[in-house]
Design a protein around this motif. Structure first.
Motif, PDB file in Angstrom:
ATOM      1  N   ALA A  29       0.817  -1.215   0.000  1.00  0.00           N
ATOM      2  CA  ALA A  29       0.000   0.000   0.000  1.00  0.00           C
ATOM      3  C   ALA A  29       0.850   1.264   0.000  1.00  0.00           C
ATOM      4  N   TYR A  30       1.858   1.297   0.855  1.00  0.00           N
ATOM      5  CA  TYR A  30       2.607   2.533   1.027  1.00  0.00           C
ATOM      6  C   TYR A  30       3.716   2.710   0.001  1.00  0.00           C
ATOM      7  N   TRP A  31       4.421   1.631  -0.303  1.00  0.00           N
ATOM      8  CA  TRP A  31       5.566   1.753  -1.207  1.00  0.00           C
ATOM      9  C   TRP A  31       5.237   1.317  -2.631  1.00  0.00           C
ATOM     10  N   GLY A  32       4.275   0.402  -2.775  1.00  0.00           N
ATOM     11  CA  GLY A  32       3.881   0.002  -4.119  1.00  0.00           C
ATOM     12  C   GLY A  32       2.956   0.998  -4.787  1.00  0.00           C
ATOM     13  N   LEU A  33       2.124   1.688  -3.962  1.00  0.00           N
ATOM     14  CA  LEU A  33       1.143   2.626  -4.505  1.00  0.00           C
ATOM     15  C   LEU A  33       1.314   4.053  -3.984  1.00  0.00           C
ATOM     16  N   GLY A  34       1.476   4.204  -2.664  1.00  0.00           N
ATOM     17  CA  GLY A  34       1.489   5.530  -2.075  1.00  0.00           C
ATOM     18  C   GLY A  34       2.625   6.416  -2.546  1.00  0.00           C
ATOM     19  N   LEU A  35       3.866   5.945  -2.393  1.00  0.00           N
ATOM     20  CA  LEU A  35       5.012   6.767  -2.761  1.00  0.00           C
ATOM     21  C   LEU A  35       5.092   7.036  -4.262  1.00  0.00           C
ATOM     22  N   PRO A  36       4.926   6.015  -5.121  1.00  0.00           N
ATOM     23  CA  PRO A  36       4.928   6.322  -6.561  1.00  0.00           C
ATOM     24  C   PRO A  36       3.842   7.331  -6.935  1.00  0.00           C
ATOM     25  N   SER A  37       2.668   7.211  -6.319  1.00  0.00           N
ATOM     26  CA  SER A  37       1.595   8.162  -6.608  1.00  0.00           C
ATOM     27  C   SER A  37       1.974   9.569  -6.166  1.00  0.00           C
ATOM     28  N   ALA A  38       2.650   9.669  -5.010  1.00  0.00           N
ATOM     29  CA  ALA A  38       3.078  10.975  -4.519  1.00  0.00           C
ATOM     30  C   ALA A  38       4.045  11.636  -5.496  1.00  0.00           C
ATOM     31  N   TYR A  39       4.978  10.852  -6.017  1.00  0.00           N
ATOM     32  CA  TYR A  39       5.951  11.412  -6.953  1.00  0.00           C
ATOM     33  C   TYR A  39       5.280  11.829  -8.265  1.00  0.00           C
ATOM     34  N   VAL A  40       4.432  10.939  -8.790  1.00  0.00           N
ATOM     35  CA  VAL A  40       3.778  11.221 -10.070  1.00  0.00           C
ATOM     36  C   VAL A  40       2.868  12.440  -9.966  1.00  0.00           C
TER      37      VAL A  40
END
Length: 452
Positions: free
Chosen positions: A399-410
């Motif tokens: 949840a946090y590293w597979g989706l959350g962080l990439p989404s934050a960067y994008v």
């Protein structure tokens, strides 16, 4: 432990145990809250450095606290069986693991400036952050020790003393901050170094308080009896339960730390606004964390006595309480954001208006994730009470590293939404975790527990 108790009895028991825990968490947060508020009035550059340093400290502190949190469900289960020996063994090995973790981490805090520089932070901010961490880092040892004792005391339902000790430490921190940051009462003006010394003092006061209480009020557990003697079997058990908790916590905390790194690329003012908004969100999160701690203790007791109906009613009650608390927070974040952000800034700060404008937009996003953050941490607390820690660890990583962080960067950089886009990445990560953890508890853990 009667499984047919009405919900109001469950609610009363949860509040009796939970309110001091919530108060204790809020008092603990008051230490970093006071640091942020006072440094914010000292200077924006120092506030940016403190935001970065506090984030780094929190990452290691919460990761290392996994061993302390493992003690809570274990002691709750052993206490339901009246097994004092196992309680002593689990608590002692929680302390052993905390000491070992500190020894591994302190060198990284001491030489943090080069690491922060490699992560793209401004040199001046990284150096000031290192100044803070070289002093406050020594507080990691007593802070982890306090967490072990808090878990021990909470599991035995001695929560009021935790609250009062933490309040006393927070008050001591406030006075020390006022004296050492600004040079009041004849003390030297130390700025960010003064905030670090104040935090170190508060952690030391807390540890002295919980040790004294345990020795004087709970001597039957003889926690210090042959403390130096290794207990390999129990060490393995606490480690096996604690390392997934630590990594689960690390996954979430590191997500917030990574967003601080990303926002640091944008500039000092956005990073300062991020730090303030994060402090406000963390304050409201303490309510849900306290309820999650209660959920862990009550689930551990139910596990020890094999009472599925008791656990079911507790779960319903604690989820409802957490949702109600989230509604109050959402209302405050949407109606008075300017006043909340302004509490942390000097009225004559030249960047005050810019920071408030950024902070207001962040609190609107924070209002969105209040509910999902509440649900995910309570579900996590219930699963920990059932000693289910590896599944939640995998969920947190996805949840946090597979989706959350990439989404934050994008959203923040590729889509061009800046600091607000980075915070929407947090919403995606926390929302995903909430859905998956709720499914794991209600769809898997609860039915399995009921059949056992």
């Amino acid at each position: 432990m009667n499984e047919t108790l009405p919900y109001r009895r469950h609610a009363r028991a949860i509040l009796f145990l939970g309110l001091p825990l919530i108060g204790g968490h809020l008092a603990q947060l008051a230490i970093s809250f006071t640091d942020t508020a006072m440094i914010g009035r000292y200077g924006v550059d120092e506030l940016a450095a403190l935001t970065l340093a506090s984030t780094v400290f929190s990452v290691f502190f919460l990761f290392g606290s996994g061993f302390a949190w493992a003690v809570m469900p274990m002691v709750a289960e052993y206490d339901s069986r009246g097994d004092h020996t196992q309680i002593r063994r689990a608590t002692r090995m929680g302390l052993w693991l905390s000491i070992g973790f500190f020894a591994c981490v302190m060198p990284l805090l001491w030489f943090s400036a080069p690491i922060l520089g490699l992560l793209g932070q401004e040199r001046s901010v990284a150096l000031d952050a290192q100044v803070y961490l070289r002093v406050a880092g020594w507080g990691l040892l007593p802070a982890l020790g306090v967490m072990v004792f808090k878990s021990f005391l909470a599991a035995l339902e001695h929560t009021r003393v935790v609250f009062w000790i933490t309040v006393f430490a927070a008050v001591a921190n406030g006075f020390a901050n006022y004296a050492l940051i600004f040079g009041n009462w004849g003390a030297p003006e130390l700025g960010i170094r003064g905030a670090a010394i104040a935090s170190l003092v508060s952690h030391g006061v807390s540890l002295a308080g919980v040790i004294a209480y345990a020795r004087l009020s709970l001597p039957q557990y003889t926690l210090w009896q042959r403390f130096w003697k290794p207990d390999t079997e129990m060490l393995r058990e606490v480690f096996a339960l604690g390392w997934p908790i630590g990594l689960t916590t690390l996954a979430e905390v590191a997500l917030f730390a990574a967003t601080a790194i990303l926002i640091g690329w944008i500039g000092a003012a956005p990073l300062a606004a991020h730090g303030i908004a994060l402090q406000l969100s963390a304050a409201t999160f303490m309510v849900h964390l306290g309820l999650a701690n209660v959920a862990t203790v009550r689930a551990g007791q139910a596990r020890g006595r094999r009472k599925a109906g008791f656990l079911l009613r507790d779960a319903h009650t604690v989820f409802l309480m957490s949702v109600i608390a989230a509604m109050f927070t959402i209302t405050a974040f949407l109606t008075i954001p300017e006043h909340l952000i302004g509490l942390f800034l000097s009225p004559d700060d030249p960047e005050r208006d810019q920071i408030i404008a950024i902070g207001v937009s962040l609190l609107k996003v924070a209002a969105i994730f209040q509910l999902v953050d509440a649900l995910q941490v309570v579900a996590l607390g219930l699963l920990r009470g059932l000693q289910d820690t590896r599944g939640p660890m995998k969920i947190a990583t996805i949840a946090y590293w597979g989706l959350g962080l990439p989404s934050a960067y994008v959203l923040g950089f590729v889509a061009g939404f800046g600091v607000t886009g980075v915070w929407f990445g947090l919403v995606i990560g926390l929302g995903t975790a909430a859905v998956l953890l709720l499914h794991r508890f209600w769809g898997q853990a609860m039915p399995a527990f009921g059949r056992a």
